[in-house]
Design a protein around this motif. Structure first.
Motif, PDB file in Angstrom:
ATOM      1  N   ARG A 148      28.884  86.359  54.372  1.00  0.00           N
ATOM      2  CA  ARG A 148      30.054  85.716  53.765  1.00  0.00           C
ATOM      3  C   ARG A 148      30.773  84.879  54.822  1.00  0.00           C
ATOM      4  O   ARG A 148      31.876  85.187  55.255  1.00  0.00           O
ATOM      5  CB  ARG A 148      30.982  86.761  53.164  1.00  0.00           C
ATOM      6  CG  ARG A 148      30.409  87.532  51.984  1.00  0.00           C
ATOM      7  CD  ARG A 148      30.093  86.649  50.805  1.00  0.00           C
ATOM      8  NE  ARG A 148      31.265  85.931  50.321  1.00  0.00           N
ATOM      9  CZ  ARG A 148      31.247  85.087  49.289  1.00  0.00           C
ATOM     10  NH1 ARG A 148      30.104  84.832  48.663  1.00  0.00           N
ATOM     11  NH2 ARG A 148      32.340  84.486  48.908  1.00  0.00           N
ATOM     12  N   GLY A 149      30.122  83.825  55.262  1.00  0.00           N
ATOM     13  CA  GLY A 149      30.719  82.938  56.237  1.00  0.00           C
ATOM     14  C   GLY A 149      31.760  82.038  55.593  1.00  0.00           C
ATOM     15  O   GLY A 149      31.888  81.957  54.368  1.00  0.00           O
ATOM     16  N   TRP A 150      32.506  81.309  56.436  1.00  0.00           N
ATOM     17  CA  TRP A 150      33.558  80.429  55.929  1.00  0.00           C
ATOM     18  C   TRP A 150      33.015  79.395  54.953  1.00  0.00           C
ATOM     19  O   TRP A 150      33.729  78.934  54.051  1.00  0.00           O
ATOM     20  CB  TRP A 150      34.265  79.737  57.093  1.00  0.00           C
ATOM     21  CG  TRP A 150      33.362  78.843  57.904  1.00  0.00           C
ATOM     22  CD1 TRP A 150      32.741  79.157  59.080  1.00  0.00           C
ATOM     23  CD2 TRP A 150      32.966  77.501  57.593  1.00  0.00           C
ATOM     24  NE1 TRP A 150      31.974  78.098  59.515  1.00  0.00           N
ATOM     25  CE2 TRP A 150      32.104  77.065  58.628  1.00  0.00           C
ATOM     26  CE3 TRP A 150      33.254  76.619  56.553  1.00  0.00           C
ATOM     27  CZ2 TRP A 150      31.527  75.803  58.633  1.00  0.00           C
ATOM     28  CZ3 TRP A 150      32.679  75.353  56.567  1.00  0.00           C
ATOM     29  CH2 TRP A 150      31.827  74.952  57.596  1.00  0.00           C
ATOM     30  N   TRP A 151      31.752  79.018  55.116  1.00  0.00           N
ATOM     31  CA  TRP A 151      31.164  77.980  54.262  1.00  0.00           C
ATOM     32  C   TRP A 151      31.027  78.407  52.807  1.00  0.00           C
ATOM     33  O   TRP A 151      30.884  77.567  51.928  1.00  0.00           O
ATOM     34  CB  TRP A 151      29.794  77.566  54.818  1.00  0.00           C
ATOM     35  CG  TRP A 151      28.864  78.715  55.055  1.00  0.00           C
ATOM     36  CD1 TRP A 151      27.987  79.277  54.167  1.00  0.00           C
ATOM     37  CD2 TRP A 151      28.744  79.475  56.263  1.00  0.00           C
ATOM     38  NE1 TRP A 151      27.333  80.327  54.742  1.00  0.00           N
ATOM     39  CE2 TRP A 151      27.762  80.472  56.025  1.00  0.00           C
ATOM     40  CE3 TRP A 151      29.358  79.402  57.505  1.00  0.00           C
ATOM     41  CZ2 TRP A 151      27.397  81.394  57.019  1.00  0.00           C
ATOM     42  CZ3 TRP A 151      28.983  80.318  58.478  1.00  0.00           C
ATOM     43  CH2 TRP A 151      28.014  81.293  58.236  1.00  0.00           C
ATOM     44  N   GLN A 152      31.117  79.713  52.549  1.00  0.00           N
ATOM     45  CA  GLN A 152      30.970  80.183  51.166  1.00  0.00           C
ATOM     46  C   GLN A 152      32.092  79.666  50.258  1.00  0.00           C
ATOM     47  O   GLN A 152      31.906  79.550  49.045  1.00  0.00           O
ATOM     48  CB  GLN A 152      30.940  81.715  51.132  1.00  0.00           C
ATOM     49  CG  GLN A 152      29.695  82.330  51.752  1.00  0.00           C
ATOM     50  CD  GLN A 152      28.429  81.983  51.003  1.00  0.00           C
ATOM     51  OE1 GLN A 152      28.467  81.667  49.815  1.00  0.00           O
ATOM     52  NE2 GLN A 152      27.297  82.032  51.682  1.00  0.00           N
ATOM     53  N   GLU A 153      33.240  79.333  50.837  1.00  0.00           N
ATOM     54  CA  GLU A 153      34.338  78.819  50.018  1.00  0.00           C
ATOM     55  C   GLU A 153      34.011  77.446  49.423  1.00  0.00           C
ATOM     56  O   GLU A 153      34.681  76.987  48.492  1.00  0.00           O
ATOM     57  CB  GLU A 153      35.628  78.746  50.822  1.00  0.00           C
ATOM     58  CG  GLU A 153      35.623  77.716  51.941  1.00  0.00           C
ATOM     59  CD  GLU A 153      36.873  77.749  52.789  1.00  0.00           C
ATOM     60  OE1 GLU A 153      37.818  77.000  52.481  1.00  0.00           O
ATOM     61  OE2 GLU A 153      36.906  78.532  53.762  1.00  0.00           O
ATOM     62  N   TYR A 154      32.981  76.793  49.975  1.00  0.00           N
ATOM     63  CA  TYR A 154      32.589  75.475  49.470  1.00  0.00           C
ATOM     64  C   TYR A 154      31.425  75.543  48.480  1.00  0.00           C
ATOM     65  O   TYR A 154      30.971  74.505  48.006  1.00  0.00           O
ATOM     66  CB  TYR A 154      32.210  74.565  50.641  1.00  0.00           C
ATOM     67  CG  TYR A 154      33.380  74.234  51.527  1.00  0.00           C
ATOM     68  CD1 TYR A 154      34.204  73.137  51.242  1.00  0.00           C
ATOM     69  CD2 TYR A 154      33.691  75.021  52.633  1.00  0.00           C
ATOM     70  CE1 TYR A 154      35.291  72.838  52.043  1.00  0.00           C
ATOM     71  CE2 TYR A 154      34.778  74.725  53.442  1.00  0.00           C
ATOM     72  CZ  TYR A 154      35.570  73.639  53.138  1.00  0.00           C
ATOM     73  OH  TYR A 154      36.662  73.339  53.928  1.00  0.00           O
TER      74      TYR A 154
ATOM     75  N   HIS B 164      25.790  78.243  62.542  1.00  0.00           N
ATOM     76  CA  HIS B 164      26.490  79.504  62.837  1.00  0.00           C
ATOM     77  C   HIS B 164      25.578  80.483  63.576  1.00  0.00           C
ATOM     78  O   HIS B 164      26.035  81.224  64.464  1.00  0.00           O
ATOM     79  CB  HIS B 164      26.985  80.129  61.532  1.00  0.00           C
ATOM     80  CG  HIS B 164      27.557  81.504  61.675  1.00  0.00           C
ATOM     81  ND1 HIS B 164      28.830  81.736  62.144  1.00  0.00           N
ATOM     82  CD2 HIS B 164      27.014  82.730  61.420  1.00  0.00           C
ATOM     83  CE1 HIS B 164      29.061  83.036  62.169  1.00  0.00           C
ATOM     84  NE2 HIS B 164      27.981  83.667  61.738  1.00  0.00           N
TER      85      HIS B 164
ATOM     86  N   TYR C 272      35.468  70.574  55.470  1.00  0.00           N
ATOM     87  CA  TYR C 272      34.189  71.218  55.771  1.00  0.00           C
ATOM     88  C   TYR C 272      33.678  70.785  57.146  1.00  0.00           C
ATOM     89  O   TYR C 272      33.269  71.613  57.960  1.00  0.00           O
ATOM     90  CB  TYR C 272      33.174  70.861  54.684  1.00  0.00           C
ATOM     91  CG  TYR C 272      31.722  70.992  55.102  1.00  0.00           C
ATOM     92  CD1 TYR C 272      31.081  72.226  55.070  1.00  0.00           C
ATOM     93  CD2 TYR C 272      30.996  69.878  55.528  1.00  0.00           C
ATOM     94  CE1 TYR C 272      29.755  72.349  55.466  1.00  0.00           C
ATOM     95  CE2 TYR C 272      29.673  69.991  55.915  1.00  0.00           C
ATOM     96  CZ  TYR C 272      29.062  71.219  55.883  1.00  0.00           C
ATOM     97  OH  TYR C 272      27.751  71.334  56.273  1.00  0.00           O
TER      98      TYR C 272
ATOM     99  N   LYS D 215      35.745  72.352  59.950  1.00  0.00           N
ATOM    100  CA  LYS D 215      35.489  73.793  60.088  1.00  0.00           C
ATOM    101  C   LYS D 215      34.129  74.060  60.737  1.00  0.00           C
ATOM    102  O   LYS D 215      33.969  75.061  61.449  1.00  0.00           O
ATOM    103  CB  LYS D 215      35.581  74.483  58.731  1.00  0.00           C
ATOM    104  CG  LYS D 215      37.003  74.607  58.214  1.00  0.00           C
ATOM    105  CD  LYS D 215      37.063  75.295  56.864  1.00  0.00           C
ATOM    106  CE  LYS D 215      38.496  75.387  56.368  1.00  0.00           C
ATOM    107  NZ  LYS D 215      38.604  76.033  55.041  1.00  0.00           N
ATOM    108  N   ARG D 216      33.178  73.181  60.508  1.00  0.00           N
ATOM    109  CA  ARG D 216      31.864  73.334  61.150  1.00  0.00           C
ATOM    110  C   ARG D 216      31.985  73.335  62.673  1.00  0.00           C
ATOM    111  O   ARG D 216      31.165  73.931  63.373  1.00  0.00           O
ATOM    112  CB  ARG D 216      30.935  72.190  60.730  1.00  0.00           C
ATOM    113  CG  ARG D 216      30.102  72.445  59.494  1.00  0.00           C
ATOM    114  CD  ARG D 216      29.226  71.233  59.203  1.00  0.00           C
ATOM    115  NE  ARG D 216      28.398  70.856  60.341  1.00  0.00           N
ATOM    116  CZ  ARG D 216      27.929  69.623  60.530  1.00  0.00           C
ATOM    117  NH1 ARG D 216      28.223  68.645  59.695  1.00  0.00           N
ATOM    118  NH2 ARG D 216      27.171  69.371  61.587  1.00  0.00           N
TER     119      ARG D 216
END
Length: 283
Positions: free
Chosen positions: A85-91, A107, A152, A155-156
């Motif tokens: 469940r990395g931060w990218w899941q919000e996208y 990551h 996005y 955040k990357r």
């Protein structure tokens, strides 16, 4: 554990590497399934990345395939379990899946090498630079879609600016520095940001000047993500239809060589910073 209808690139890669081990052992899918005590349909889902597999199961596969590469085995075991469940899941459901796959790949990388001829590498872009690029997308993006891409992209950058920052070598052609993306003010700010980034201990920015002449390869953007073991490295290429990910050994060797040749054409870090600063004054 339940099947995954939409496996991530990382889940697919785990399945692919398990299949490679099986094929190297000269076993059919049916024979391998019998050795590890699963049915053939289950085996097919595992190798397609559609069924979560435990670290212990990976080690059981390795024993069945007589694989003695302990580093590879443990690296594969580390790829197991449910989706991170990395931060990218919000996208998810907001951005194309291959953009999320790239963030996840970065990551889990231990180091990265990037080569870019036309644009500043994404991990070193400012928000205004990203926004200017997104504003010129084909087909056009709605304002909220542009902002999603901006947030996005920023955040990357945690992979090179965060607490667990990894080494990054960015090979940038002089053409990218002179493109003037976003207008003079944004372009100057981007170059200042690039200079500042290049002073960080983990970031090396190498500029290929116009005088270097013909470049190896096609001049496309290349992102080489190093993994815990070289067999799990990944190359990402930008195309008009989205990201393309490569992992075959011959492809990895090819792009390592291309990056080596491009780096050989570039100025050293100090001379690169000097050139970036001179271009900034010219804009």
């Amino acid at each position: 554990m339940t099947s995954s209808g939409n496996p991530t690139l990382r889940q697919q890669r785990l399945g692919l590497e398990l299949r490679k081990l099986r094929e190297s052992a000269g076993l059919t899918s049916t024979a391998a399934a019998a050795r590890v005590g699963v049915n053939q349909a289950h085996m097919s889902r595992i190798e397609a990345g559609r069924y979560p597999v435990s670290a212990e199961r990976v080690r059981a596969f390795a024993r069945a395939y007589t694989c003695s590469d302990q580093g590879l085995i443990e690296a594969l075991a580390g790829m197991t379990g449910r989706r991170v469940r990395g931060w990218w899941q919000e996208y998810r459901d907001i951005l194309p899946p291959n953009m999320l796959d790239l963030a996840e790949t970065e990551h889990h990388s231990t180091a990265m090498r990037i080569a870019s001829v036309i644009h500043i590498p994404g991990l070193l872009q400012t928000a205004d630079y990203v926004r200017a690029l997104a504003d010129n997308s084909v087909p056009p993006l709605a304002p909220h879609e542009v902002e999603h891409r901006v947030s996005y992209r920023i955040k990357r950058q945690v992979v090179v600016y965060g607490q667990q920052a990894i080494p990054l070598t960015a090979i940038v052609h002089e053409a990218a520095l002179r493109m003037g993306v976003g207008g003079p003010a944004a372009a100057r700010a981007q170059l200042r940001h690039l200079i500042e980034a290049s002073t960080r201990e983990n970031i090396s920015v190498l500029v290929i000047p116009f005088g270097a002449g013909t470049l190896p390869g096609s001049g496309q953007s290349i992102v080489y993500c190093s993994a815990i073991v070289p067999q799990l490295d990944t190359v990402q290429l930008d195309t008009y239809h989205g990201s393309e990910f490569l992992d075959a050994q011959a492809q990895l060797v090819k792009y390592q060589k291309v990056l080596d040749l491009m780096e050989a054409c570039a100025l050293d870090p100090v001379k690169s910073r000097d050139l970036i600063a001179r271009i900034g004054k010219d804009i």
